[in-house]
Design an enzyme around this catalytic site. Structure first.
Site, mmCIF file in Angstrom:
data_model
loop_
_atom_site.group_PDB
_atom_site.id
_atom_site.type_symbol
_atom_site.label_atom_id
_atom_site.label_comp_id
_atom_site.label_asym_id
_atom_site.label_seq_id
_atom_site.Cartn_x
_atom_site.Cartn_y
_atom_site.Cartn_z
ATOM 1 N N ARG A 204 118.993 27.087 14.379
ATOM 2 C CA ARG A 204 117.744 27.043 15.133
ATOM 3 C C ARG A 204 117.086 25.690 14.874
ATOM 4 N NH1 ARG A 204 118.030 32.003 12.454
ATOM 5 N NH2 ARG A 204 118.017 33.864 13.798
ATOM 6 N N LYS A 228 112.953 30.550 9.311
ATOM 7 C CA LYS A 228 111.599 31.063 9.374
ATOM 8 C C LYS A 228 111.356 32.037 8.222
ATOM 9 C CE LYS A 228 108.542 33.499 12.591
ATOM 10 N NZ LYS A 228 108.459 34.143 13.930
ATOM 11 N N HIS A 282 117.609 24.915 22.720
ATOM 12 C CA HIS A 282 118.025 26.201 22.143
ATOM 13 C C HIS A 282 119.333 26.695 22.752
ATOM 14 C CE1 HIS A 282 117.329 29.864 19.847
ATOM 15 N NE2 HIS A 282 117.647 30.568 20.910
ATOM 16 N N ARG A 285 122.491 26.576 20.653
ATOM 17 C CA ARG A 285 122.751 27.754 19.811
ATOM 18 C C ARG A 285 123.443 28.852 20.616
ATOM 19 N NH1 ARG A 285 121.058 30.770 15.245
ATOM 20 N NH2 ARG A 285 120.201 32.831 15.719
ATOM 21 N N HIS A 308 121.487 36.851 13.011
ATOM 22 C CA HIS A 308 120.746 37.876 13.741
ATOM 23 C C HIS A 308 120.531 39.089 12.840
ATOM 24 C CE1 HIS A 308 122.360 36.222 17.813
ATOM 25 N NE2 HIS A 308 121.286 35.581 17.410
ATOM 26 N N TYR A 317 125.799 38.634 24.250
ATOM 27 C CA TYR A 317 126.993 37.830 24.521
ATOM 28 C C TYR A 317 128.221 38.692 24.808
ATOM 29 C CZ TYR A 317 123.969 34.455 22.155
ATOM 30 O OH TYR A 317 122.913 33.671 21.780
#
Length: 348
Positions: A204, A228, A282, A285, A308, A317
């Site tokens: 990210r 994050k 993004h 990614r 994730h 996906y």
């Protein structure tokens, strides 16, 4: 200090200077401006009546707070306790909201004003997903306003998020990525290495910006990414990425000389404009995940590589791996009785 009345989380008391006060919930106090006991009792009863009706309005500064004052206070708080990216998005959402409403009192912001703001954003062509992100940040901020006692209710609690159109994530085709790399190798070698790093790790933006040389274990061939909320994840260092980084190898310091995620987005958009392409930063990614899935890597492994927390995020996906899904059905349902099509009878 004597207490003479205590009703519904309110109490009337007199301080040593003789002035009568009312204390509301959470220790908030308000002077009644009199030393006369009978007058103080009468004022207290009037305030109690208003409180019971649910119409009590505190006259202190916190109850007259404007949107500008709240934004300043909340942004200071967010920058102190939240991740930099989250704090930035909070600030951005509040500033855009302020531009629309003006510097009005926080207390008069209601559902109607919020719906007007959403209508305004949609009229300007904003996507539902983009508006929803902004609404989530605003809802979080106004929840804190309620917690601080500036609002009785959070008006955003009554606003439903917009229905988002579920579209497959965009990913860059191999020939397009080659075109991007060829361009960057000639125009901007540092940004070329950053884009290559992003593709090879699926990082990210915040993880790219926080990447440091000391996070690379060259012997074990792994990279520790910092995301994050100070979350960490370990990514294999591919031989391709190792070769690209080897020439710049250092003992410590940032991998890339950029401080803000918007810088990456702006530089990327300039590249897209120069090459006639339309992808977001993004999407690199998304490209990592898409290429992995299309090459037969399981969704569970992709989930682990991309960090994730929920497999449902990775399942966007799944449509890229029809053969993988077909194999899962064939092998996973072997217990199903074998029924030849000609044996099935149609009942009329």
């Amino acid at each position: 200090m004597k207490t003479f009345f205590k009703i519904e989380n309110m109490r009337l008391f007199q301080r040593e200077n003789g002035i009568w006060y009312v204390e509301f919930y959470r220790g908030k106090k308000k002077s009644l401006g009199t030393r006369d006991r009978k007058l103080a009792e009468r004022l207290f009863k009037e305030l109690q009546k208003e409180a019971l009706k649910g119409k009590l309005i505190f006259l202190e500064k916190t109850q007259r707070i404007t949107l500008d004052e709240f934004i300043q206070e909340y942004v200071t708080y967010a920058e102190a306790v939240k991740a930099p990216t989250t704090a930035y998005r909070d600030k951005y959402a509040l500033q855009k909201f302020r531009e629309f409403l003006g510097n009005i009192s926080l207390a008069i912001i209601n559902v109607k004003r919020l719906e007007d703001y959403i209508t305004f954003l949609r009229a300007r062509g904003r996507k539902a997903s983009s508006i929803n992100i902004e609404l989530r940040h605003l809802k979080s901020a106004f929840s804190k306003a309620k917690e601080w006692g500036y609002l009785r209710e959070n008006p955003f609690a009554k606003i439903k998020l917009l229905k988002e159109e579920k579209t497959p994530p965009a990913f860059i085709l191999p020939d397009e990525m080659k075109k991007i790399f060829d361009y960057l190798r000639e125009k901007d070698l540092i940004f070329y290495k950053l884009v290559f790093f992003t593709l090879e790790t699926g990082a990210r933006r915040i993880e790219v910006l926080r990447a440091r040389w000391e996070d690379i274990d060259w012997k074990r061939k792994i990279i520790i990414l910092h995301g994050k909320g100070n979350k960490k994840r370990v990514i294999p260092l591919s031989s391709r990425l190792e070769k690209v980084l080897e020439g710049e190898r250092k003992d410590k310091g940032k991998l890339f000389p950029y401080e803000h995620h918007d810088t990456l987005s702006h530089k990327w958009q300039k590249v897209m404009k120069a090459l006639g392409l339309k992808y977001r930063f993004h999407d690199i990614r998304h490209t990592t995940a898409s290429w992995l899935v299309m090459n037969g890597v399981s969704l569970k492994v992709v989930q682990e590589l991309l960090g994730h927390s929920d497999i449902r995020t990775t399942q966007i996906y799944a449509h890229l791996a029809p053969e993988v899904l077909r194999e899962a059905i064939e092998t996973g349902l072997r217990v199903t009785p074998k029924i030849h099509p000609v044996e099935l009878k149609v009942v009329k």
